[in-house]
Design a protein around this motif. Sequence first.
Motif, PDB file in Angstrom:
ATOM      1  N   HIS A  78       0.820  -1.267  -0.126  1.00 39.40           N
ATOM      2  CA  HIS A  78       0.045  -0.073  -0.062  1.00 39.40           C
ATOM      3  C   HIS A  78       0.899   1.138  -0.164  1.00 39.40           C
ATOM      4  N   LYS A  79       2.155   1.094  -0.033  1.00 39.82           N
ATOM      5  CA  LYS A  79       3.231   2.231  -0.095  1.00 39.82           C
ATOM      6  C   LYS A  79       2.839   3.214   1.314  1.00 39.82           C
ATOM      7  N   LEU A  80       2.957   2.631   2.325  1.00 41.81           N
ATOM      8  CA  LEU A  80       2.659   3.281   3.524  1.00 41.81           C
ATOM      9  C   LEU A  80       3.862   3.415   4.209  1.00 41.81           C
ATOM     10  N   SER A  81       4.425   4.306   4.996  1.00 44.13           N
ATOM     11  CA  SER A  81       5.530   4.145   6.031  1.00 44.13           C
ATOM     12  C   SER A  81       5.335   3.394   7.246  1.00 44.13           C
ATOM     13  N   TRP A  82       6.251   2.683   7.652  1.00 43.74           N
ATOM     14  CA  TRP A  82       6.156   2.063   8.856  1.00 43.74           C
ATOM     15  C   TRP A  82       5.344   2.772  10.133  1.00 43.74           C
ATOM     16  N   SER A  83       5.701   4.005  10.249  1.00 45.55           N
ATOM     17  CA  SER A  83       4.973   4.804  11.241  1.00 45.55           C
ATOM     18  C   SER A  83       3.446   4.854  10.913  1.00 45.55           C
ATOM     19  N   GLU A  84       3.164   4.992   9.871  1.00 49.15           N
ATOM     20  CA  GLU A  84       1.567   5.258   9.384  1.00 49.15           C
ATOM     21  C   GLU A  84       0.796   3.851  10.004  1.00 49.15           C
ATOM     22  N   VAL A  85       1.439   2.841   9.734  1.00 48.11           N
ATOM     23  CA  VAL A  85       0.710   1.537  10.073  1.00 48.11           C
ATOM     24  C   VAL A  85       0.784   1.364  11.596  1.00 48.11           C
TER      25      VAL A  85
END
Length: 93
Positions: A78-85
């Motif tokens: 989903h092309k998300l950063s680790w911190s977002e998840v």
Amino acid sequence: ELRVLCHEGKADSLIDILMKDSTTFGVRRESVMRETLPRKMKVVESPWGKISVKVSEWDGQKKQHIEFEDVAEICRQHKLSWSEVMSWISANS
């Protein structure tokens, strides 16, 4: 100094690798015991997919750890950063 932890059954092959592929002339070998907390797995449904979480408790203190690979896969897909998840998990689990 290099330290390697492994299961007893893998020790000989790891020693072989160290002797062949490093500058060492010797290896110290010792056995250790590991104590672990009893744990259960739970699954958190996120907007991007399922995330497995290990849950444990000791003396009234609850602990939980996410499964690294589940979060890493969600980040990749989903092309998300680790911190977002991780922020979502903290707010919703």
